[in-house]
Enzyme design. Structure first.
Site, PDB file in Angstrom:
ATOM      1  N   THR A 105       0.834  -1.202   0.000  1.00  0.00           N
ATOM      2  CA  THR A 105       0.000   0.000   0.000  1.00  0.00           C
ATOM      3  C   THR A 105       0.871   1.255   0.000  1.00  0.00           C
ATOM      4  OG1 THR A 105      -1.572  -1.237   1.365  1.00  0.00           O
ATOM      5  CG2 THR A 105      -1.919   1.133   1.182  1.00  0.00           C
ATOM      6  N   ARG A 125       7.670  -2.643   2.698  1.00  0.00           N
ATOM      7  CA  ARG A 125       7.867  -2.767   4.153  1.00  0.00           C
ATOM      8  C   ARG A 125       8.236  -4.202   4.491  1.00  0.00           C
ATOM      9  NH1 ARG A 125       3.160   1.057   6.635  1.00  0.00           N
ATOM     10  NH2 ARG A 125       3.694   2.759   5.244  1.00  0.00           N
ATOM     11  N   SER A 158       6.410   3.790   8.616  1.00  0.00           N
ATOM     12  CA  SER A 158       5.246   4.511   9.131  1.00  0.00           C
ATOM     13  C   SER A 158       4.805   4.097  10.523  1.00  0.00           C
ATOM     14  CB  SER A 158       4.100   4.355   8.132  1.00  0.00           C
ATOM     15  OG  SER A 158       3.048   5.190   8.484  1.00  0.00           O
ATOM     16  N   HIS A 159       3.609   3.547  10.637  1.00  0.00           N
ATOM     17  CA  HIS A 159       3.063   3.208  11.954  1.00  0.00           C
ATOM     18  C   HIS A 159       3.536   1.839  12.455  1.00  0.00           C
ATOM     19  CE1 HIS A 159       0.567   1.225   9.049  1.00  0.00           C
ATOM     20  NE2 HIS A 159       0.161   0.398   9.987  1.00  0.00           N
ATOM     21  N   ASP A 196       1.895   9.560  13.874  1.00  0.00           N
ATOM     22  CA  ASP A 196       2.528   8.242  13.800  1.00  0.00           C
ATOM     23  C   ASP A 196       4.031   8.319  13.529  1.00  0.00           C
ATOM     24  OD1 ASP A 196       2.382   9.059  11.178  1.00  0.00           O
ATOM     25  OD2 ASP A 196       2.035   7.041  10.394  1.00  0.00           O
ATOM     26  N   ASP A 246       5.979   8.278  10.941  1.00  0.00           N
ATOM     27  CA  ASP A 246       6.517   9.175   9.913  1.00  0.00           C
ATOM     28  C   ASP A 246       5.737  10.484   9.812  1.00  0.00           C
ATOM     29  OD1 ASP A 246       4.300   7.803   8.893  1.00  0.00           O
ATOM     30  OD2 ASP A 246       5.006   7.953   6.833  1.00  0.00           O
ATOM     31  N   ASP A 306       2.530  11.236   9.178  1.00  0.00           N
ATOM     32  CA  ASP A 306       1.437  11.534   8.246  1.00  0.00           C
ATOM     33  C   ASP A 306       0.053  11.194   8.808  1.00  0.00           C
ATOM     34  OD1 ASP A 306       1.800   8.817   8.088  1.00  0.00           O
ATOM     35  OD2 ASP A 306       2.053   8.739   5.900  1.00  0.00           O
ATOM     36  N   ARG A 307       0.005  10.490   9.929  1.00  0.00           N
ATOM     37  CA  ARG A 307      -1.313  10.193  10.513  1.00  0.00           C
ATOM     38  C   ARG A 307      -1.606  11.126  11.681  1.00  0.00           C
ATOM     39  NH1 ARG A 307      -2.545   3.782  10.562  1.00  0.00           N
ATOM     40  NH2 ARG A 307      -1.660   3.319   8.528  1.00  0.00           N
ATOM     41  N   THR A 340      -7.568   2.122  -1.127  1.00  0.00           N
ATOM     42  CA  THR A 340      -6.748   2.446   0.045  1.00  0.00           C
ATOM     43  C   THR A 340      -5.332   2.845  -0.363  1.00  0.00           C
ATOM     44  OG1 THR A 340      -8.006   0.973   1.441  1.00  0.00           O
ATOM     45  CG2 THR A 340      -5.751   1.411   2.126  1.00  0.00           C
ATOM     46  N   GLU A 358      -8.509   9.189   4.876  1.00  0.00           N
ATOM     47  CA  GLU A 358      -8.679   7.752   5.027  1.00  0.00           C
ATOM     48  C   GLU A 358      -9.106   7.449   6.453  1.00  0.00           C
ATOM     49  OE1 GLU A 358      -6.084   5.106   2.519  1.00  0.00           O
ATOM     50  OE2 GLU A 358      -4.602   6.496   3.318  1.00  0.00           O
ATOM     51  N   GLU A 359      -9.803   6.350   6.599  1.00  0.00           N
ATOM     52  CA  GLU A 359     -10.291   5.964   7.932  1.00  0.00           C
ATOM     53  C   GLU A 359      -9.143   5.629   8.891  1.00  0.00           C
ATOM     54  OE1 GLU A 359      -9.674   2.709   8.967  1.00  0.00           O
ATOM     55  OE2 GLU A 359      -8.701   2.411   7.011  1.00  0.00           O
ATOM     56  N   SER A 360      -7.966   5.378   8.325  1.00  0.00           N
ATOM     57  CA  SER A 360      -6.818   4.958   9.120  1.00  0.00           C
ATOM     58  C   SER A 360      -6.060   6.155   9.703  1.00  0.00           C
ATOM     59  CB  SER A 360      -5.876   4.140   8.242  1.00  0.00           C
ATOM     60  OG  SER A 360      -5.541   4.894   7.083  1.00  0.00           O
ATOM     61  N   LYS A 382      -0.627  12.391   3.148  1.00  0.00           N
ATOM     62  CA  LYS A 382      -1.434  12.784   4.288  1.00  0.00           C
ATOM     63  C   LYS A 382      -0.519  13.488   5.292  1.00  0.00           C
ATOM     64  CE  LYS A 382      -1.449   8.068   6.227  1.00  0.00           C
ATOM     65  NZ  LYS A 382      -0.986   7.080   5.256  1.00  0.00           N
ATOM     66  N   ARG A 441      -8.730  -6.816   7.526  1.00  0.00           N
ATOM     67  CA  ARG A 441      -9.414  -5.645   8.064  1.00  0.00           C
ATOM     68  C   ARG A 441     -10.900  -5.714   7.724  1.00  0.00           C
ATOM     69  NH1 ARG A 441      -4.975  -2.828   9.585  1.00  0.00           N
ATOM     70  NH2 ARG A 441      -3.375  -2.236   8.079  1.00  0.00           N
TER      71      ARG A 441
HETATM   72  C1  VG1 Z   1      -2.772   1.120   5.886  1.00  0.00           C
HETATM   73  C2  VG1 Z   1      -4.037   1.945   5.939  1.00  0.00           C
HETATM   74  C3  VG1 Z   1      -4.098   2.877   4.753  1.00  0.00           C
HETATM   75  C4  VG1 Z   1      -2.834   3.734   4.711  1.00  0.00           C
HETATM   76  C5  VG1 Z   1      -1.608   2.853   4.729  1.00  0.00           C
HETATM   77  C6  VG1 Z   1      -0.332   3.658   4.823  1.00  0.00           C
HETATM   78  O1  VG1 Z   1      -2.769   0.323   4.726  1.00  0.00           O
HETATM   79  O2  VG1 Z   1      -5.168   1.118   5.975  1.00  0.00           O
HETATM   80  O3  VG1 Z   1      -5.263   3.659   4.828  1.00  0.00           O
HETATM   81  O4  VG1 Z   1      -2.817   4.531   3.564  1.00  0.00           O
HETATM   82  O5  VG1 Z   1      -1.645   1.984   5.856  1.00  0.00           O
HETATM   83  O6  VG1 Z   1      -0.345   4.500   5.932  1.00  0.00           O
HETATM   84  P1  VG1 Z   1      -3.184  -1.245   4.738  1.00  0.00           P
HETATM   85  O7  VG1 Z   1      -2.949  -1.729   3.342  1.00  0.00           O
HETATM   86  O8  VG1 Z   1      -2.352  -1.897   5.772  1.00  0.00           O
HETATM   87  O9  VG1 Z   1      -4.637  -1.289   5.134  1.00  0.00           O
HETATM   88  V1  VG1 Z   1       1.082   4.791   6.763  1.00  0.00           V
HETATM   89  O10 VG1 Z   1       0.810   6.083   7.816  1.00  0.00           O
HETATM   90  O11 VG1 Z   1       1.378   3.300   7.383  1.00  0.00           O
HETATM   91  O12 VG1 Z   1       2.130   5.197   5.522  1.00  0.00           O
HETATM   92 CO    CO Z   2       2.420   6.991   8.419  1.00  0.00          CO
END
Ligand code: VG1
Ligand code: CO
Length: 543
Positions: free
Chosen positions: A18, A22, A113-114, A277, A279, A281-282, A344, A363-365, A376, A496
């Site tokens: 996504t 990673r 990221s997270h 988070d 990096d 962006d959240r 997504t 996004e919902e995340s 973001k 999910r």
């Molecule tokens: C998750 C979230 C998605 C977001 C992505 C990257 O992806 O659901 O909304 O864009 O992480 O965010 P997935 O494929 O695991 O559902 V970040 O802040 O981790 O770059």
């Molecule tokens: Co992030």
């Protein structure tokens, strides 16, 4: 200093997900793993000779090693200049801004990221294009193809670059410029928001806590919230980036920010709580006695954006990822502006933003952002909230309730089943997918299924198509269940399940979220047998 061409052999698992590639740190530490991937990226691009590349990361474990490799490979491949954040740090939204601001060819964002960090945690690399946003699928597909056949990479035989010192250095024919990671970003924020109004808000005694989660946003939040906006020292907590995030999990949700949530639910707690988070962006937004779901936050920010100077002319349109609740759709409808539903991941918003068709995306995340960058942006969302609070002179809870009374409330939750056996998860999704056409018209527990499909996105700007983006089951009463597999996990599969139910403006707005959605939770178990097939009796994380 000599240019070297080093022989290598391909890895089969370098498929970007996504948001970039990673993997566990231990996977990245295999010989040439980083080198192969970065060379495969450059091999998939054209026209960068002499151009500028931005490199920055969230400072997690292995950032310092990978960034030196990246700089050498960039120099050996003919980039003219690399712009890098001091200490190798750039938040993801700041990297996006730096790419745009300095008209760079693109950028490498080193982040998972997270995801947790440290030697046993995760690492990641993502390529962003010249608009500052994540590379579209056309490029990530080409990179993956290239990784499967790569047989050599180019590098320079040179000592490590000192990233601690601001200024320029030369490596081979390439200039390396180390920049302050915060300055340009803070200047951008100042053009968007009414900093005087926010300063006055803090002066009036408004209190806030911002949890940077020991990740990259600390320096940004301290400089802007405490420095420029005058919030008292100590407003930003966990503000020093740590390679292992202090052994924490830098995911700003109600599980990892439970202490903050509990504090905000007490009379002694501050007026406003926020977090970001790994990096940056959240974002997480909690008002006194009111958690704001990310889907609601998107709708609220879109409805109130005109209160901030950067958006005073109104917004062109809104886009949300498919699993995000439809709360924002109601705002778009009322404003008479375009509304888009995308797969997504932020890479799907880029074309709509570039074309000027949307201004705000979410996004919902816990991701929201606007056309100011192409990622973001956690701190941006927090500052927009502060701007709105300062202008409306109301609390978060009151603003949220007024919003529901105008647009109705979309009860919303996401249930994650993490580290599920991949074969079981894939079979579960495939089975359900196979039965979708028989579902419409069926009545389960009194709810009639109106439609059931696997989401396919047709990009209205470049005409590209992205299929299999998640299963949607919609009900006659407007409720919806979405099911998809994560593209950011690094172990097994993460399933999910997204659940949503709409209550109109004059409906019930005071139900407990999990109770309000219990009927849908029971229906998806009947349809997909998640708990039965995975052997889990509850989700790993509920957000
Ligand atoms: C998750 C979230 C998605 C977001 C992505 C990257 O992806 O659901 O909304 O864009 O992480 O965010 P997935 O494929 O695991 O559902 V970040 O802040 O981790 O770059
Ligand atoms: Co992030």
């Amino acid at each position: 200093m000599t240019l070297q061409t080093i022989k290598t052999t391909p890895y089969a698992d370098q498929k970007p997900g996504t948001s970039g590639l990673r993997k566990r740190v231990t996977v990245y530490q295999q010989p040439n793993y980083v080198e192969n991937y970065i060379q495969a990226i450059f091999d998939s691009l054209e026209g960068f000779a002499g151009q500028t590349l931005v490199i920055g990361g969230d400072g997690r474990y292995y950032n310092d090693v990978a960034i030196q490799k990246a700089i050498r490979i960039a120099a050996a491949n003919g980039f003219g200049k690399v712009l890098v954040g001091q200490g190798g740090l750039l938040s993801t939204p700041a990297a996006s801004h730096v790419i745009r601001h300095y008209k760079a060819f693109g950028g490498l964002v080193l982040s998972a990221s997270h995801n947790p960090g440290g030697p046993e945690g995760d690492f990641g690399i993502k390529y962003n294009i010249g608009n500052g946003g994540p590379a579209p699928e056309k490029i990530t597909d080409a990179v993956f193809d290239r990784t499967k056949v790569i047989d050599s990479y180019k590098t320079l035989d040179t000592p490590d670059i000192d990233l601690g010192k601001i200024g320029t250095q030369q490596i081979g024919d390439m200039v390396v410029e180390v920049i302050d990671p915060v300055t340009d970003y803070a200047a951008l924020m100042e053009t968007l928001f009414d900093f005087d109004a926010i300063r006055a808000l803090f002066k009036s005694g408004f209190t806030m806590t911002f949890d940077a989660m020991n990740a990259v946003t600390g320096p940004y939040a301290k400089a802007i919230i405490e420095g420029i906006l005058g919030a008292p020292a100590g407003t930003v907590i966990n503000g020093v980036p740590s390679p292992s995030f202090n052994d924490g999990h830098p995911d700003p949700n109600l599980v990892y920010c439970k202490d903050m949530y509990d504090l905000l639910m007490t009379p002694e707690g501050p007026d406003f709580g926020a977090a970001s988070d790994g990096d940056g962006d959240r974002n997480l937004i909690i008002g006194k006695n009111r958690f704001v779901t990310p889907s609601d936050s998107l709708a609220l920010l879109a409805a109130n954006a005109h209160l901030a100077p950067g958006y005073k002319g109104g917004i062109a349109g809104i886009a949300r990822s498919m699993p995000t609740s439809a709360a924002a759709d109601r705002v778009a409808e009322k404003l008479g502006i375009e509304m888009h539903e995308t797969p997504t991941g932020w890479k799907f918003f880029g074309n709509l933003l570039d074309a000027g068709r949307v201004t705000i995306c979410g996004e919902e995340s816990a991701g929201t952002g606007s056309d100011h960058v192409r990622e973001k942006d956690g701190l941006w969302a927090v500052l927009l909230w502060l701007n709105i609070l300062a202008v409306r002179k109301q609390g978060v809870d009151e603003i949220v309730r007024e919003h529901w009374a105008t647009y109705g409330r979309n009860y919303y939750t996401r249930h994650d089943y993490e580290e599920v056996d991949s074969a079981i998860a894939n079979a579960l999704v495939d089975d359900l997918r196979g039965r979708l056409s028989s579902l419409p018209g069926q009545v389960i527990d009194g709810l009639e299924i109106a439609y059931a499909d696997d989401f396919t996105y047709h990009d209205p700007v470049d005409g590209s198509t992205s299929a299999k983006q998640g299963i949607r089951i919609g009900f006659k009463d407007g409720s919806r269940i979405v099911l998809r597999l994560s593209g950011t996990g690094t172990v097994g599969a993460t399933l999910r399940v997204y659940l949503e139910r709409y209550e109109p403006a004059d409906g019930q707005h005071n139900l407990d979220t999990q109770e309000a959605l219990a009927p849908l939770i029971s229906i998806i178990e009947k349809l997909a047998g998640i708990q039965k097939r995975t052997g889990r009796n509850e989700p790993s994380v509920i957000t």
